[in-house]
Scaffold this motif. Structure first.
Motif, PDB file in Angstrom:
ATOM      1  N   ARG A  11       1.136  -1.334  -0.011  1.00 18.76           N
ATOM      2  CA  ARG A  11       0.001  -0.184   0.265  1.00 18.76           C
ATOM      3  C   ARG A  11       0.785   1.321   0.025  1.00 18.76           C
ATOM      4  N   ALA A  32       0.959   8.040   0.865  1.00 14.89           N
ATOM      5  CA  ALA A  32       0.708   6.548   1.111  1.00 14.89           C
ATOM      6  C   ALA A  32       1.592   5.995   2.045  1.00 14.89           C
ATOM      7  N   ALA A  38      -3.448   7.082   6.933  1.00 13.60           N
ATOM      8  CA  ALA A  38      -4.793   6.368   6.550  1.00 13.60           C
ATOM      9  C   ALA A  38      -5.737   6.647   8.033  1.00 13.60           C
ATOM     10  N   LYS A  65      -7.950   0.459   1.576  1.00 13.35           N
ATOM     11  CA  LYS A  65      -6.750   0.872   0.859  1.00 13.35           C
ATOM     12  C   LYS A  65      -6.943   1.158  -0.605  1.00 13.35           C
TER      13      LYS A  65
END
Length: 384
Positions: A11, A32, A38, A65
């Protein structure tokens, strides 16, 4: 060359952040691999068919994701889409999308199940036939519009009809007929010619995919002024893109040309010298040169100078002075362009050398064989 993927590349930037998805308008997630990205927000960006995107709250705390298929809230029912962005960049995308109220941000239900995907593909398989039939219905009703695309909702309970029309269209009767024919909820959405080209896709004259089908999200107006500032030939066939409108890429380099053309004098100014009057003929903005002619309508006695030299002559003319010629000062002559070392050379010159080499080799072999035939034998005579 092979690259070894680390444990975070599933990811991270090396996989999901850099690679391009199979959908148009893919978003590059350059945060990312930042720890805690996240978890910074529960908002996610979900992409649907072609250019349609939506923003949703991950209220269930799913481990989402980029690239995951999810079922999201719709009106009515649910829709199926692909997660295209997570983390802090989603909040910036929401500001850019200029959402009117927080009610437009719905929730993510769950990961898409096998049954959800079956219904999704079943609904998508009906889109082309629905579009063709809806075009025929609009034609029978005498509506001046073109239905460019049809998009079914993931659960198959709603269909969005994208249409193009030059004027306002009363499609109330059309909605009734479409609802009775296809037994779904109908939503009409008007798009422009550029949006239609982006939904269809294609290849531009540059050899690459259309910008509107890959990365462009908003379309700014394009005028013929952009072509004039860049000295592009006013040919409608060359200026028009796949959508029959002026090419969007004409706006890309306008600022550079405008900045480079600040030192260039007006094209209407006549340069007066002792030998003749010179009229503007052509200019190369990026190279920084101007070409003048002694005739107003055709190229005669062409002289190429720099904008600095042209402005110097204009200042002299305003004072009532005239230089001997445009190229009086050698320091202000136009810079010479690099010469092509292969200009005028024959491309088959290596072939000729190869042929001569073969002929010479054959000639040497012939001379050698002739010498061998004329050489006397020194073998001893046999005793009688």
């Amino acid at each position: 060359m092979k690259f070894t993927l680390g444990p975070t590349c599933a990811r991270g930037l090396c996989a999901k952040g850099v690679s391009r998805s199979d959908h148009q308008l893919n978003t590059y997630d350059w945060l990312a691999d930042v720890p805690g990205n996240a978890e910074s927000t529960d908002l996610v960006e979900v992409q649907f068919k072609n250019t349609r995107k939506g923003y949703y709250h991950n209220v269930n705390g799913l481990d989402l994701k980029k690239g995951d298929w999810v079922a999201v809230e719709a009106s009515p029912g649910h829709d199926i889409g692909v997660v295209s962005l997570t983390g802090r960049l989603v909040t910036l995308q929401i500001k850019k999308a200029n959402l009117k109220s927080a009610d437009e941000i719905r929730t993510v239900y769950r990961f898409a199940k096998d049954t959800d995907m079956e219904r999704y593909y079943e609904a998508k398989s009906r889109e082309e036939a629905t579009m063709i039939q809806s075009r025929q219905i609009a034609k029978e009703l005498g509506l001046d519009m073109k239905i460019g695309d049809v998009e079914y909702q993931g659960d198959g309970g709603k269909a969005i009809f994208y249409y193009i029309a030059d004027e306002r269209v009363d499609f109330r009767q059309l909605i009734k007929v479409l609802a009775e024919t296809f037994h779904v909820r109908i939503e009409m959405k008007q798009i422009g010619a550029r949006q239609e080209a982006g939904r269809i896709g294609g290849t531009g004259p540059c050899g690459r995919e259309l910008c509107c089908a890959t990365w462009m999200k908003s379309f700014s107006s394009v005028g013929t002024t952009a072509a004039r500032l860049q000295d592009i030939s006013p040919n409608p066939q060359k200026l028009a893109g796949m959508c029959a409108k002026l090419k969007c890429c004409m706006n890309y380099e306008v600022d550079c040309y405008m900045d480079a053309a600040k030192d260039f004098p007006s094209k209407d100014i006549i340069l007066q010298t002792m030998d003749s009057d010179y009229y503007f003929f052509k200019q190369d903005i990026l190279a920084g040169i101007i070409t003048y002619s002694t005739d107003k309508r055709k190229p005669v006695n062409l002289e190429t100078i720099t904008p600095a030299r042209a402005n110097e002559i204009i200042a002299m003319n305003k004072e009532g002075k005239k230089p001997l010629s445009l190229l009086e000062d050698d320091k202000t002559k136009a810079p010479e362009r690099p010469k092509d070392m292969l200009f005028g050379s024959d491309l088959t010159r290596f072939d000729k050398a190869k042929k001569k080499k073969k002929k010479k080799k054959k000639k040497d072999q012939g001379q050698q064989s002739a010498a061998n035939n004329q050489q006397p034998t020194n073998a001893p005579e046999q005793a009688k």
